[in-house]
Design an enzyme around this catalytic site. Structure first.
Site, mmCIF file in Angstrom:
data_model
loop_
_atom_site.group_PDB
_atom_site.id
_atom_site.type_symbol
_atom_site.label_atom_id
_atom_site.label_comp_id
_atom_site.label_asym_id
_atom_site.label_seq_id
_atom_site.Cartn_x
_atom_site.Cartn_y
_atom_site.Cartn_z
ATOM 1 N N SER A 124 -3.361 -12.878 1.617
ATOM 2 C CA SER A 124 -1.904 -12.922 2.251
ATOM 3 C C SER A 124 -2.066 -13.951 3.042
ATOM 4 C CB SER A 124 -1.893 -11.336 2.706
ATOM 5 O OG SER A 124 -1.869 -10.599 1.656
ATOM 6 N N ILE A 168 -9.178 -1.971 3.875
ATOM 7 C CA ILE A 168 -10.035 -0.943 3.974
ATOM 8 C C ILE A 168 -11.537 -1.218 3.530
ATOM 9 C CG2 ILE A 168 -8.477 0.980 3.310
ATOM 10 C CD1 ILE A 168 -9.891 1.162 0.749
ATOM 11 N N ASP A 169 -11.825 -2.355 2.985
ATOM 12 C CA ASP A 169 -12.939 -3.066 2.681
ATOM 13 C C ASP A 169 -13.910 -3.732 3.548
ATOM 14 O OD1 ASP A 169 -12.522 -2.021 -0.136
ATOM 15 O OD2 ASP A 169 -11.753 -3.910 -0.704
ATOM 16 N N ARG A 213 -14.862 -3.758 -4.510
ATOM 17 C CA ARG A 213 -15.384 -4.497 -5.781
ATOM 18 C C ARG A 213 -16.199 -5.847 -5.621
ATOM 19 N NH1 ARG A 213 -10.287 -4.840 -8.902
ATOM 20 N NH2 ARG A 213 -10.845 -2.737 -9.341
ATOM 21 N N GLU A 267 -18.151 0.007 -6.719
ATOM 22 C CA GLU A 267 -17.339 0.296 -8.134
ATOM 23 C C GLU A 267 -17.791 -0.997 -9.103
ATOM 24 O OE1 GLU A 267 -13.047 -0.144 -8.191
ATOM 25 O OE2 GLU A 267 -13.048 -1.143 -6.332
ATOM 26 N N ARG A 327 -23.343 15.121 -11.405
ATOM 27 C CA ARG A 327 -21.942 15.003 -11.267
ATOM 28 C C ARG A 327 -21.446 13.695 -10.980
ATOM 29 N NH1 ARG A 327 -23.092 18.705 -13.887
ATOM 30 N NH2 ARG A 327 -21.917 20.738 -13.844
ATOM 31 N N THR A 564 -21.681 11.690 25.228
ATOM 32 C CA THR A 564 -20.805 12.780 25.923
ATOM 33 C C THR A 564 -19.537 12.523 25.381
ATOM 34 O OG1 THR A 564 -19.916 13.560 28.040
ATOM 35 C CG2 THR A 564 -20.984 11.100 27.877
ATOM 36 N N ASN A 567 -17.214 10.373 27.764
ATOM 37 C CA ASN A 567 -17.279 8.773 27.902
ATOM 38 C C ASN A 567 -17.453 8.381 29.229
ATOM 39 O OD1 ASN A 567 -17.928 6.319 26.455
ATOM 40 N ND2 ASN A 567 -16.003 5.582 27.112
#
Length: 822
Positions: A124, A168-169, A213, A267, A327, A564, A567
């Protein structure tokens, strides 16, 4: 309220009058995008600019029409806590074509927009830069086609681009953290924590596939946060024979009585021959692990020959070789969903404000930039430098230059990988160095989430360095009572996700018991101390340092790691536990505000913890969208309270339905939470009613956040390595003992701006307000004007730190492994 002094008053230096700014979100969505959009809109309006929302990303820019709408202040209310992006995002093939970009340029010129804020990934942002470079040519074409007047070319001669990375990666080079990464880690760790309880009931192995990925950041950091047994990421495919090594590791941990194994896999994982590593492969190769193993695999993990390593492959491997009940859990898009974390809201808000400042300061010759996070500071870096470095990472991976790929990811990523290897893979006893040093670790002060992760890290790093590690229960109270015992590698398994302090912690200071503590030091031959705690821990080291003149037992290396929720420790911008507390505050405020949904207008008065330190109230207020936050550091009086009431009253007369006011517990002796509640209730009659809530110790409880788990893990590992170095330096071979009595042998390890710094505790005395137990200078006070601006107050804003453009290669300090980013 009284305003802090600023080096530059915003309105005297910058103005957005006559300018138009558009903001769009593009590519995949990420939690926190809405907070960034909100910040751009409100900061833009604040400086007098017109702000437009472009719906559906670049597709909306190409299509125009109703997709481009002028934003209002109230229009971005109630979106701070919403995940995804409310203005929509879409992949756009049209924008990739010249004709599509021509239509987009026409639509922007029609609205007078020449300032564009793009929130998205590298694709983007690359598209935005190409659009910017073509801009003058596009305008010339529009004139030729008769779509715009000739004078528009001069009037709209340059398109200014500023980017924010929403992904998010965390796969974009040039920033320590991208918007959405921390929230994705929250989703992953929530799943892992839930899986651990059910897996332990059945002695199971779990293989988790996470997103990534082409980047293994999520897999790597989640593996650190949960103490996974094995992790597979694209940047570092396993060596040949890894299958046998992994099975041996799982079998060894299971034989020590652990009921859980976790394997985390990216993945797209492959082995070094390019062979896919699937979960089925792991399951079919199982024959002798602990009762529960967890393996985390990044979705893009590969081996050294570029073969994918998938969860099915790993599952089959575990089942075939070890016979363990295994699993597979593929998290998928749940990692993108949910409410943004406090970290992402704050990060996105800071970036959004900085993006507007950058747009106002650009000239025709200014290159497109990206607003980034370096350590704890917002910086601007050239967009194409970031894109090129990001592309170099993939090129290095394609050419099997994996070590180089790790380095290109940045020092934070590299340090995460080193720390994981250090903590997850125990060397055989025969390979461990023998230092013959004894190191004690203890917690001091109030409990803080993340303390246990720090203790686990210290113990395992200490053992790896060849030391004998001793755990002290109940702080210095337990120390003088002799509650000291050796702690082994396996004793701290599973500690990362546990809240509170498993060692036990007390506020007791050592001064009254130095003789007994010295006796215990002598009895157990303690050669070094690692103290994990809050303000009491700092006081304790000061007292022990002062006692060195009388007791040689305290002439040993000592280091403190701040932990703590308040902070409030001098010498460190952040403390372990504060992020978890902020998330508790933010989540609670979200629920409290939601409780008034659909009812009449209401204002909530919320009291936070923190002693005299206003960190939680201020930063929690920024994350929760508070209208005001009262703190001790910024004195206020009845006139300020009245002004805040009047301000809220005016807002409530519009479409704003709910108000939020935070008060630090010790902000004022007289203006108590009850007083403020009663004042607002009385003055707001006829417009809004009030409710109050004291959050109390819920801010100290709960499982630690991913940030606190990883911050505690990394800072404690660094502290332990420093102790090892000091032990070697101060060991007197002739006398066979350690002797350290210099100032620099008793330090606090703190996060300062961009790096972890070891600071002698005696040198921190001048920076400390001991009466109120706070630092004399606190970096987060600069965020208060930002919170007020986003709440529609007219206030000054310090821009003295803005405007610095840094190069990617230079924006990382030597010690950037200390970055605030995980």
């Amino acid at each position: 309220m009284a305003q802090p002094d600023t080096k530059k008053i915003f309105f005297e230096n910058l103005s957005g009058a006559g300018k138009a700014i558009a903001v769009l979100t593009s590519g995949g969505d990420a939690q926190g995008m809405n907070a960034a959009v909100r910040a751009v809109v409100r900061m833009g309006i604040y400086v007098g600019a017109k702000v437009y929302l472009i719906h559906e990303g670049y597709q909306g820019m190409v299509d125009g029409g109703e997709n481009i709408k002028e934003a209002t202040w109230e229009g971005v209310s109630s979106m701070l806590q919403v995940g995804g992006t409310v203005i929509g995002s879409a992949r756009c093939k049209d924008f990739r074509s010249h004709e599509g970009r021509l239509k987009a340029a026409h639509n922007l010129v029609r609205h007078g927009i020449t300032n564009l804020c793009v929130i998205g990934g590298d694709g983007s942002l690359t598209g935005a830069n190409l659009f910017r470079e073509e801009w003058s040519g596009l305008l010339a074409e529009l004139v030729e086609q008769g779509l715009i007047e000739a004078d528009a070319v001069q009037k709209y001669s340059a398109l200014h681009i500023v980017g924010m990375v929403g992904s998010i990666d965390n796969d974009f080079c040039g920033t320590d953290m991208t918007i959405g990464t921390d929230s994705a880690l929250h989703r992953i760790i929530e799943v892992v924590d839930a899986i651990m309880t059910t897996a332990q009931s059945h002695q199971r192995t779990f293989v988790l596939e996470v997103m990534g990925r082409h980047c293994g950041y999520l897999a790597l950091v989640s593996a650190l946060a949960c103490g996974a047994d094995w992790v597979l990421i694209p940047e570092m495919p396993p060596e040949d024979g890894w299958e046998e090594k992994m099975c041996q590791k799982l079998s060894a941990t299971r034989s020590r009585g652990t009921r859980l194994n976790i394997i985390i896999v990216a993945e797209g994982a492959i082995d070094r021959h390019g062979k896919p590593i699937t979960s089925s492969f792991v399951k079919d190769n199982r024959a002798g692990m602990k009762r529960l193993n967890i393996i985390i695999v990044a979705e893009g993990a590969i081996d050294r020959n570029n073969k994918p390593i998938t969860t099915d492959y790993i599952k089959n491997l575990v089942v075939k070789n070890l016979g363990f009940d295994t699993r597979v859990t593929i998290l998928g898009h749940v990692q993108r969903g949910g409410t943004p974390s406090a970290f992402d809201r704050i990060l996105a808000s800071r970036m959004g404000v900085e993006a507007v400042l950058a747009l106002l300061e650009t000239t025709a010759n200014t290159p497109a930039c990206v607003v980034s996070l370096c350590g704890n500071q917002s910086v601007r870096v050239p967009l194409m430098e970031c894109v090129q470095t990001t592309q170099e990472v993939q090129k290095a991976m394609d050419q099997k230059r994996f070590e180089e790929a790790v380095k290109l990811r940045g020092r934070s990523f590299e340090n995460n990988l080193k720390t994981y290897k250090l903590l997850a893979h125990r060397k055989p006893e025969s390979e461990l160095p023998t230092s013959n040093f004894n190191v004690a670790v203890l917690n001091v002060g109030a409990p803080a989430a993340g303390m246990n992760a720090a203790v686990r890290s210290a113990v395992r790093v200490g053992i790896s360095e060849g030391h004998k590690m001793f755990a002290v229960n109940d702080g210095f109270e337990g120390f003088y009572k002799g509650q000291i015992k050796e702690i082994k590698w396996g004793d701290v398994g599973g500690w990362t996700g546990q809240g509170g302090s498993l060692l036990g912690t007390k506020r007791t200071l050592p001064a009254k018991h130095v003789e007994k503590i010295a006796e215990q030091m002598r009895k157990h031959n303690i050669n070094a101390l690692l103290v994990i705690g809050g303000f009491e821990a700092l006081l304790s080291l000061l007292e022990l340092s002062a006692a060195r003149g009388k007791y040689d037992e305290f002439c040993v290396p000592m280091v403190m790691v701040p932990a703590t929720v308040s902070n409030n420790v001098p010498g460190s911008d952040l403390s372990i536990g504060a992020d978890t507390a902020l998330n508790a505050i933010t989540t609670t405020c979200d629920r409290i505000k939601q409780s008034a949904s659909g009812t009449k207008r209401r204002v909530f008065i919320i009291e936070t913890m923190g002693g005299y330190c206003g960190y939680l109230a201020t930063v929690g207020g920024l994350a929760a969208g508070a209208d005001a936050a009262y703190i001790y550091e910024e004195p206020f009086d009845i006139r300020d309270l009245q002004a805040n009431v009047e301000h809220l009253t005016e807002k409530m007369k519009t479409s704003i339905q709910r108000g939020l006011v935070l008060r630090n517990e010790n902000s004022s002796d007289n203006y108590t939470t009850d007083f403020i509640y009663q004042l607002y209730s009385e003055e707001g009659k006829g417009v809004f009613d009030c409710r109050k809530n004291v959050l109390g110790h819920m801010q100290q409880g709960g499982a630690p956040s991913p940030f606190d788990r990883n911050f505690g893990t990394k800072i404690s590992a660094k502290a332990m390595q420093w102790l090892s170095q000091k032990l070697v330096e101060t060991y007197r071979r002739g006398k066979g003992q350690v002797f350290a009595n210099t100032e620099d042998s008793c330090c606090l390890l703190g996060m300062r701006a961009r790096a972890l710094v070891f600071q002698p505790v005696v040198q921190l005395k001048d920076d400390t307000d001991f009466v109120h137990r706070i630092p004399k200078e606190q970096w987060w006070l600069k965020l208060r004007p930002l919170m007020k601006i986003l709440a529609k107050y007219k206030t000054s804003y310090d821009v003295s730190d803005s405007g610095q453009v840094e190069h990617v290669i230079h924006s990382r300090p030597k010690d950037s492994d200390a970055s605030v980013a995980m």
